[in-house]
Design a protein around this motif. Structure first.
Motif, PDB file in Angstrom:
ATOM      1  N   ARG A 125       0.830  -1.201   0.000  1.00 48.85           N
ATOM      2  CA  ARG A 125       0.000   0.000   0.000  1.00 48.85           C
ATOM      3  C   ARG A 125       0.869   1.257   0.000  1.00 48.85           C
ATOM      4  NH1 ARG A 125      -4.960   1.955  -1.450  1.00 48.85           N
ATOM      5  NH2 ARG A 125      -5.629   3.619  -0.043  1.00 48.85           N
ATOM      6  N   ARG A 126       1.936   1.243   0.772  1.00 50.08           N
ATOM      7  CA  ARG A 126       2.812   2.415   0.826  1.00 50.08           C
ATOM      8  C   ARG A 126       3.434   2.706  -0.529  1.00 50.08           C
ATOM      9  NH1 ARG A 126       4.380  -0.298   5.733  1.00 50.08           N
ATOM     10  NH2 ARG A 126       3.500   0.793   7.542  1.00 50.08           N
ATOM     11  N   GLU A 127       3.586   1.655  -1.336  1.00 54.21           N
ATOM     12  CA  GLU A 127       4.137   1.823  -2.677  1.00 54.21           C
ATOM     13  C   GLU A 127       3.044   2.075  -3.716  1.00 54.21           C
ATOM     14  OE1 GLU A 127       6.411  -1.671  -3.499  1.00 54.21           O
ATOM     15  OE2 GLU A 127       7.706  -1.416  -1.740  1.00 54.21           O
ATOM     16  N   SER A 128       1.810   2.329  -3.226  1.00 53.76           N
ATOM     17  CA  SER A 128       0.658   2.596  -4.097  1.00 53.76           C
ATOM     18  C   SER A 128       0.387   1.446  -5.049  1.00 53.76           C
ATOM     19  CB  SER A 128       0.870   3.907  -4.882  1.00 53.76           C
ATOM     20  OG  SER A 128       1.040   4.992  -4.011  1.00 53.76           O
ATOM     21  N   ARG A 129       0.547   0.219  -4.551  1.00 54.21           N
ATOM     22  CA  ARG A 129       0.357  -0.947  -5.396  1.00 54.21           C
ATOM     23  C   ARG A 129      -0.876  -1.763  -5.030  1.00 54.21           C
ATOM     24  NH1 ARG A 129       4.707  -2.503  -8.316  1.00 54.21           N
ATOM     25  NH2 ARG A 129       4.249  -4.730  -8.114  1.00 54.21           N
ATOM     26  N   LEU A 130      -1.703  -1.266  -4.105  1.00 58.34           N
ATOM     27  CA  LEU A 130      -2.892  -2.012  -3.698  1.00 58.34           C
ATOM     28  C   LEU A 130      -4.072  -1.078  -3.503  1.00 58.34           C
ATOM     29  CD1 LEU A 130      -1.930  -4.655  -0.961  1.00 58.34           C
ATOM     30  CD2 LEU A 130      -2.680  -5.078  -3.295  1.00 58.34           C
ATOM     31  N   ASP A 131      -5.263  -1.551  -3.899  1.00 56.93           N
ATOM     32  CA  ASP A 131      -6.505  -0.823  -3.657  1.00 56.93           C
ATOM     33  C   ASP A 131      -7.369  -1.511  -2.608  1.00 56.93           C
ATOM     34  OD1 ASP A 131      -6.217   1.268  -5.747  1.00 56.93           O
ATOM     35  OD2 ASP A 131      -6.243  -0.469  -7.076  1.00 56.93           O
ATOM     36  N   ALA A 132      -7.201  -2.816  -2.433  1.00 58.48           N
ATOM     37  CA  ALA A 132      -7.968  -3.565  -1.448  1.00 58.48           C
ATOM     38  C   ALA A 132      -7.291  -4.917  -1.234  1.00 58.48           C
ATOM     39  CB  ALA A 132      -9.416  -3.760  -1.906  1.00 58.48           C
ATOM     40  N   ALA A 133      -7.645  -5.581  -0.153  1.00 62.18           N
ATOM     41  CA  ALA A 133      -7.115  -6.916   0.122  1.00 62.18           C
ATOM     42  C   ALA A 133      -8.248  -7.817   0.586  1.00 62.18           C
ATOM     43  CB  ALA A 133      -6.023  -6.860   1.186  1.00 62.18           C
ATOM     44  N   VAL A 134      -8.181  -9.077   0.193  1.00 65.61           N
ATOM     45  CA  VAL A 134      -9.084 -10.120   0.663  1.00 65.61           C
ATOM     46  C   VAL A 134      -8.262 -11.107   1.474  1.00 65.61           C
ATOM     47  CG1 VAL A 134     -10.467 -12.113  -0.048  1.00 65.61           C
ATOM     48  CG2 VAL A 134     -10.720  -9.931  -1.258  1.00 65.61           C
ATOM     49  N   PHE A 135      -8.798 -11.526   2.618  1.00 66.60           N
ATOM     50  CA  PHE A 135      -8.154 -12.595   3.376  1.00 66.60           C
ATOM     51  C   PHE A 135      -9.164 -13.690   3.639  1.00 66.60           C
ATOM     52  CE2 PHE A 135      -7.324 -14.611   7.539  1.00 66.60           C
ATOM     53  CZ  PHE A 135      -6.199 -15.337   7.166  1.00 66.60           C
ATOM     54  N   VAL A 136      -8.786 -14.933   3.340  1.00 68.16           N
ATOM     55  CA  VAL A 136      -9.636 -16.103   3.576  1.00 68.16           C
ATOM     56  C   VAL A 136      -8.913 -17.027   4.546  1.00 68.16           C
ATOM     57  CG1 VAL A 136     -10.862 -18.042   2.544  1.00 68.16           C
ATOM     58  CG2 VAL A 136     -10.566 -15.921   1.231  1.00 68.16           C
TER      59      VAL A 136
END
Length: 235
Positions: A125-136
């Motif tokens: 996220r700090r590298e602006s590489r994620l918009d959301a995360a899913v964990f299962v």
């Protein structure tokens, strides 16, 4: 300061699915429309998950279908298993490729590494590489306060985590909703008897990752059923 609203548990009936999508609809827009969303699909691959791993492989394609009209979705698979093993795949925009990657994984006995996964998500996220995360996942064998701290860091970074719990482990039932609340994400339960509803929920998360709240509303209208009932409550 973390949002103090309650994060409802989501079971497999239609009204509960509606509650989940409504909860997602309250989130701030994650990105403008027209760009490619980026989603981390993180999974527990320890031995207890083996009976339902193939089930998860078979439902993830809806994420790509839901996001395609919004500019597409790039997904990176992450999983932990065995002794201190955490692996992360390359980015892919192909549901079949993600299914192939997941199908090549074999579950191995080991302790959970949820905190480590959340730290990885924070770095991305700090590298602006994620918009959301899913964990299962189905359980937690770590210090829950430490995991909560890592979730709080993600909340400060503005990265929502959508947590799907398999089964009824007591510790997970307390911790997983807290991860969702601290990150301003959402929490739901699933089992092998609810594949279609979990598929729709993953589609809703993908729509949010690719286009934010407006995209989620559109997804609900197009899919109808439980998703439509839920999005109607957001107007």
């Amino acid at each position: 300061m973390p949002d103090e609203r309650k994060t409802p548990a989501v079971s497999t009936d239609a009204s509960a699915v509606d509650a989940f999508v409504r909860e997602v609809g309250r989130l701030p827009a994650s990105r403008g429309s027209g760009g490619r969303g980026r989603l981390l699909f993180a999974m527990d691959a320890t031995a207890s998950r083996e009976p339902t791993w193939d089930h998860a492989c078979g439902i993830q394609g809806e994420m790509f279908v839901a996001a395609e009209a919004l500019g597409g979705l790039d997904v990176r698979l992450a999983f932990y298993r065995g002794f201190d093993e955490l692996k992360v795949s390359r980015w892919t925009s192909d549901g079949r490729e993600l299914a192939r990657l997941m199908g090549s994984v074999r579950c191995l006995a080991g302790r959970t590494q949820i905190g480590r996964l959340l730290r990885y998500a924070a770095d991305q996220r700090r590298e602006s590489r994620l918009d959301a995360a899913v964990f299962v996942g189905d359980c937690c064998e770590e210090d829950v306060d430490q995991v909560g701290h890592e979730a709080g860091q993600l909340g400060l970074l503005g990265l929502p985590v959508f947590v799907f719990q398999e089964g009824n482990d007591r510790t997970a039932s307390r911790l997983f909703p807290q991860i969702a609340k601290l990150t301003r994400g959402a929490y739901g339960r699933f089992d092998r008897n609810s594949p279609e509803q979990l598929k729709r929920l993953l589609g809703a998360v993908a729509a949010y990752a690719a286009g934010g709240r407006d995209a989620l509303l559109k997804y609900g209208k197009e899919k109808g059923g439980a998703a439509a009932l839920l999005t109607n409550q957001m107007k």
